[in-house]
Design a protein around this motif. Structure first.
Motif, PDB file in Angstrom:
ATOM      1  N   ILE A 137       1.433 -21.274   0.771  1.00  0.00           N
ATOM      2  CA  ILE A 137       1.165 -19.855   0.509  1.00  0.00           C
ATOM      3  C   ILE A 137       2.018 -19.361  -0.656  1.00  0.00           C
ATOM      4  CG2 ILE A 137       1.099 -17.539   1.485  1.00  0.00           C
ATOM      5  CD1 ILE A 137      -0.890 -19.658   2.668  1.00  0.00           C
ATOM      6  N   ARG A 138       3.252 -19.798  -0.718  1.00  0.00           N
ATOM      7  CA  ARG A 138       4.120 -19.357  -1.815  1.00  0.00           C
ATOM      8  C   ARG A 138       3.623 -19.886  -3.156  1.00  0.00           C
ATOM      9  NH1 ARG A 138       8.552 -16.590  -0.337  1.00  0.00           N
ATOM     10  NH2 ARG A 138       9.562 -16.899  -2.353  1.00  0.00           N
ATOM     11  N   SER A 139       2.993 -21.032  -3.159  1.00  0.00           N
ATOM     12  CA  SER A 139       2.427 -21.569  -4.391  1.00  0.00           C
ATOM     13  C   SER A 139       1.286 -20.683  -4.885  1.00  0.00           C
ATOM     14  CB  SER A 139       1.926 -22.994  -4.175  1.00  0.00           C
ATOM     15  OG  SER A 139       1.296 -23.479  -5.335  1.00  0.00           O
ATOM     16  N   ILE A 140       0.473 -20.196  -3.969  1.00  0.00           N
ATOM     17  CA  ILE A 140      -0.614 -19.283  -4.338  1.00  0.00           C
ATOM     18  C   ILE A 140      -0.042 -17.966  -4.843  1.00  0.00           C
ATOM     19  CG2 ILE A 140      -2.529 -17.919  -3.402  1.00  0.00           C
ATOM     20  CD1 ILE A 140      -3.055 -20.328  -1.493  1.00  0.00           C
ATOM     21  N   ALA A 141       0.959 -17.440  -4.143  1.00  0.00           N
ATOM     22  CA  ALA A 141       1.563 -16.170  -4.534  1.00  0.00           C
ATOM     23  C   ALA A 141       2.226 -16.262  -5.907  1.00  0.00           C
ATOM     24  CB  ALA A 141       2.586 -15.735  -3.488  1.00  0.00           C
ATOM     25  N   ALA A 142       2.769 -17.419  -6.231  1.00  0.00           N
ATOM     26  CA  ALA A 142       3.471 -17.577  -7.506  1.00  0.00           C
ATOM     27  C   ALA A 142       2.554 -17.372  -8.708  1.00  0.00           C
ATOM     28  CB  ALA A 142       4.120 -18.957  -7.578  1.00  0.00           C
ATOM     29  N   GLY A 143       1.281 -17.539  -8.506  1.00  0.00           N
ATOM     30  CA  GLY A 143       0.329 -17.332  -9.591  1.00  0.00           C
ATOM     31  C   GLY A 143      -0.202 -15.914  -9.667  1.00  0.00           C
ATOM     32  N   MET A 144       0.330 -15.015  -8.863  1.00  0.00           N
ATOM     33  CA  MET A 144      -0.153 -13.634  -8.814  1.00  0.00           C
ATOM     34  C   MET A 144       0.909 -12.687  -9.364  1.00  0.00           C
ATOM     35  SD  MET A 144      -1.871 -13.724  -4.971  1.00  0.00           S
ATOM     36  CE  MET A 144      -2.777 -12.168  -5.146  1.00  0.00           C
ATOM     37  N   THR A 145       0.480 -11.676 -10.117  1.00  0.00           N
ATOM     38  CA  THR A 145       1.374 -10.638 -10.625  1.00  0.00           C
ATOM     39  C   THR A 145       0.870  -9.284 -10.154  1.00  0.00           C
ATOM     40  OG1 THR A 145       1.970 -11.914 -12.598  1.00  0.00           O
ATOM     41  CG2 THR A 145       2.369  -9.541 -12.669  1.00  0.00           C
ATOM     42  N   PHE A 146       1.770  -8.513  -9.583  1.00  0.00           N
ATOM     43  CA  PHE A 146       1.436  -7.184  -9.068  1.00  0.00           C
ATOM     44  C   PHE A 146       2.102  -6.135  -9.947  1.00  0.00           C
ATOM     45  CE2 PHE A 146       1.081 -10.111  -5.525  1.00  0.00           C
ATOM     46  CZ  PHE A 146      -0.172  -9.784  -5.022  1.00  0.00           C
ATOM     47  N   ALA A 147       1.340  -5.132 -10.338  1.00  0.00           N
ATOM     48  CA  ALA A 147       1.838  -4.099 -11.239  1.00  0.00           C
ATOM     49  C   ALA A 147       1.636  -2.721 -10.623  1.00  0.00           C
ATOM     50  CB  ALA A 147       1.116  -4.172 -12.582  1.00  0.00           C
ATOM     51  N   CYS A 148       2.495  -1.794 -11.018  1.00  0.00           N
ATOM     52  CA  CYS A 148       2.323  -0.415 -10.581  1.00  0.00           C
ATOM     53  C   CYS A 148       3.105   0.511 -11.494  1.00  0.00           C
ATOM     54  CB  CYS A 148       2.791  -0.220  -9.132  1.00  0.00           C
ATOM     55  SG  CYS A 148       4.579  -0.218  -8.935  1.00  0.00           S
ATOM     56  N   ALA A 149       2.764   1.772 -11.445  1.00  0.00           N
ATOM     57  CA  ALA A 149       3.568   2.833 -12.047  1.00  0.00           C
ATOM     58  C   ALA A 149       4.392   3.474 -10.940  1.00  0.00           C
ATOM     59  CB  ALA A 149       2.674   3.873 -12.704  1.00  0.00           C
ATOM     60  N   THR A 150       5.560   4.014 -11.302  1.00  0.00           N
ATOM     61  CA  THR A 150       6.423   4.560 -10.263  1.00  0.00           C
ATOM     62  C   THR A 150       7.370   5.613 -10.820  1.00  0.00           C
ATOM     63  OG1 THR A 150       7.939   3.953  -8.460  1.00  0.00           O
ATOM     64  CG2 THR A 150       8.251   2.839 -10.571  1.00  0.00           C
ATOM     65  N   ASP A 151       7.793   6.513  -9.944  1.00  0.00           N
ATOM     66  CA  ASP A 151       8.921   7.395 -10.219  1.00  0.00           C
ATOM     67  C   ASP A 151      10.208   6.758  -9.709  1.00  0.00           C
ATOM     68  OD1 ASP A 151       7.866   9.716 -11.520  1.00  0.00           O
ATOM     69  OD2 ASP A 151       6.926  10.297  -9.643  1.00  0.00           O
ATOM     70  N   GLY A 152      10.075   5.646  -9.001  1.00  0.00           N
ATOM     71  CA  GLY A 152      11.252   4.942  -8.505  1.00  0.00           C
ATOM     72  C   GLY A 152      11.024   4.213  -7.198  1.00  0.00           C
ATOM     73  N   ASN A 153      10.671   4.931  -6.138  1.00  0.00           N
ATOM     74  CA  ASN A 153      10.647   4.336  -4.808  1.00  0.00           C
ATOM     75  C   ASN A 153       9.468   3.391  -4.578  1.00  0.00           C
ATOM     76  OD1 ASN A 153      12.987   5.695  -4.141  1.00  0.00           O
ATOM     77  ND2 ASN A 153      11.909   7.440  -3.247  1.00  0.00           N
ATOM     78  N   HIS A 154       8.278   3.768  -5.026  1.00  0.00           N
ATOM     79  CA  HIS A 154       7.119   2.892  -4.847  1.00  0.00           C
ATOM     80  C   HIS A 154       7.309   1.588  -5.621  1.00  0.00           C
ATOM     81  CE1 HIS A 154       3.006   1.556  -4.295  1.00  0.00           C
ATOM     82  NE2 HIS A 154       2.827   1.508  -5.606  1.00  0.00           N
ATOM     83  N   GLY A 155       7.848   1.666  -6.812  1.00  0.00           N
ATOM     84  CA  GLY A 155       8.085   0.460  -7.597  1.00  0.00           C
ATOM     85  C   GLY A 155       9.050  -0.484  -6.930  1.00  0.00           C
ATOM     86  N   ARG A 156      10.065   0.062  -6.287  1.00  0.00           N
ATOM     87  CA  ARG A 156      10.998  -0.804  -5.558  1.00  0.00           C
ATOM     88  C   ARG A 156      10.293  -1.542  -4.424  1.00  0.00           C
ATOM     89  NH1 ARG A 156      16.864   1.255  -3.938  1.00  0.00           N
ATOM     90  NH2 ARG A 156      15.980   3.314  -3.591  1.00  0.00           N
ATOM     91  N   SER A 157       9.397  -0.846  -3.755  1.00  0.00           N
ATOM     92  CA  SER A 157       8.680  -1.470  -2.648  1.00  0.00           C
ATOM     93  C   SER A 157       7.768  -2.588  -3.132  1.00  0.00           C
ATOM     94  CB  SER A 157       7.873  -0.410  -1.894  1.00  0.00           C
ATOM     95  OG  SER A 157       7.280  -0.945  -0.745  1.00  0.00           O
ATOM     96  N   VAL A 158       7.018  -2.331  -4.212  1.00  0.00           N
ATOM     97  CA  VAL A 158       6.138  -3.364  -4.766  1.00  0.00           C
ATOM     98  C   VAL A 158       6.963  -4.559  -5.246  1.00  0.00           C
ATOM     99  CG1 VAL A 158       4.550  -3.900  -6.657  1.00  0.00           C
ATOM    100  CG2 VAL A 158       4.294  -1.765  -5.370  1.00  0.00           C
TER     101      VAL A 158
END
Length: 406
Positions: free
Chosen positions: A109-130
């Protein structure tokens, strides 16, 4: 100050997709995720008898999200949860079988996840969670921040190994830029706001937020009569209002949505009866709520499930930070960031206004639930506004035992 919900959909059943996302089954799924996290523990629920007496209400309980998952904010429940769900779904597609939370640490599963990139905009807290969610599963994260985000908050995100991208303009500009770059590079946007054609992932984020409400309801002896909850794009307010509507139907508590007057996109939307983008003016100290356009899915829920909408001023937010840091007799000291106590600030304003009290049916028997949605996520700014460091506030003797409505 206070606007009753006059939308034609008010008190109608939730849209089926929203009822599915925010109902019992959806909330239980978020609970299953938390059960697999070694660092998870329920956050405190505090009773404020001194403030309740001062406001002439029966009881006030504060769910203190300043201790959530090491991130100091309720948003720890949303972005990380959505990232993990998306990794499990991608792994299930590739492997041709269901994949459970217990498998997240497996090399496959970690091998699959390693090929994924997650992006977001944030004021601070949501970005920390992502960023934290990406690190949990071994994926990559790219976090877009606008010029108003303090360097302290940027550093708090970067420590999770995320790529940080500065964007000129406001939060909404950073949302647009994150979406543009992610589309070019094939990244997955994990946003806490929604727009036409993009609803499921923000729905998962909102589903994660239901965990704090479920914990609070599980700890009280009686269901609250009122819930005051803050809003930026509206996600947490909709998660709370939607889950209460799914649980209690017409017997649900009255939910009052509270925003900064300088960034009141939900209030303006309620006035207009349709989603409205408000003009960007002077920044608000309530930085985590400085949003100028509502989430479409959040408004769809709030138009049905919120009782009323209101705004608070800059001084209200700072005053409640100080009131919680220097509590009255019988109340515990609580560290609330600039946006953390905004729901409680709304209650203070409403309780002092005879017209608002009458409209909301606030009286000496009312049981009010509020959420401290963040602790001191910018400790230097907190100390400047309060005159005490977070450590000094937390070191104070407890004024009361953590409590429940009685």
């Amino acid at each position: 100050m206070l606007l009753a919900n006059a939308h034609p959909d008010y008190r109608k059943p939730l849209d089926p997709a929203d009822a599915d996302m925010l109902g019992l089954a959806g909330a239980a799924e978020a609970g299953r995720f938390l059960a697999h996290r070694d660092d998870h523990a329920p956050t405190p629920l505090h009773r404020l008898p001194g403030l309740a007496a001062a406001l002439d209400v029966g009881a006030i309980c504060v769910k203190d999200e300043g201790f959530r998952l090491g991130l100091g904010s309720f948003k720890a429940l949303g972005g990380a949860y959505a990232v993990v769900r998306l990794v499990l779904e991608e792994a299930g597609r590739r492997l041709g079988r269901p994949v459970d939370y217990a498998e997240l640490g497996s090399p496959e599963i970690r091998s699959i996840a390693a090929g994924m990139t997650f992006a977001c905009a944030t004021d601070g807290n949501h970005g920390r969670s992502v960023a934290q969610g990406a690190r949990l599963v071994g994926a990559r994260a790219a976090i877009f921040v606008h010029g108003g985000v303090s360097q302290e908050r940027v550093g708090a995100i970067a420590r999770f190994g995320a790529e940080m991208v500065r964007v000129d303009g406001t939060y909404d500009d950073s949302v647009a830029e994150a979406a543009r770059v992610a589309a070019e590079k094939g990244w997955t946007i994990v946003s806490d706001t929604s727009w036409p054609g993009y609803e499921r992932i923000p729905g998962l984020v909102m589903q994660g937020y239901t965990a704090m409400l479920r914990e609070a309801l599980g700890a009280v002896a009686e269901v609250p009569t009122h819930v005051f909850v803050q809003a930026g794009v509206g996600g947490v307010a909709a998660a709370v209002a939607g889950h209460l509507a799914a649980l209690f139907g017409d017997r649900r508590p009255s939910v009052v949505v509270v925003e900064p007057a300088r960034a009141a996109c939900i209030y303006a939307t309620a006035q207009a009866g349709r989603p409205v983008k408000v003009a960007h003016g002077e920044p608000t100290v309530m930085a985590m709520l400085e949003c100028y356009e509502p989430s479409l899915i959040a408004w769809r829920v709030l138009s049905r499930a919120a009782e009323a909408f209101m705004t608070v001023e800059e001084e209200d937010a700072v005053a409640i930070m100080n009131r919680l840091a220097r509590p009255g007799a019988g109340d515990p000291a609580i560290v609330a960031g600039e946006s953390g106590g905004v729901g409680l600030a709304g209650l203070v304003r409403a309780a002092a206004d005879p017209g608002a009290r009458s409209a909301l049916r606030l009286d000496s028997a009312s049981r009010v639930l509020v959420f401290n949605t963040e602790g001191a996520t910018d400790p230097q700014l907190y100390a400047k506004l309060v005159g005490l460091s977070p450590q000094e506030v937390l070191a104070k003797p407890a004024g009361s035992q953590p409590g429940v409505f009685a």
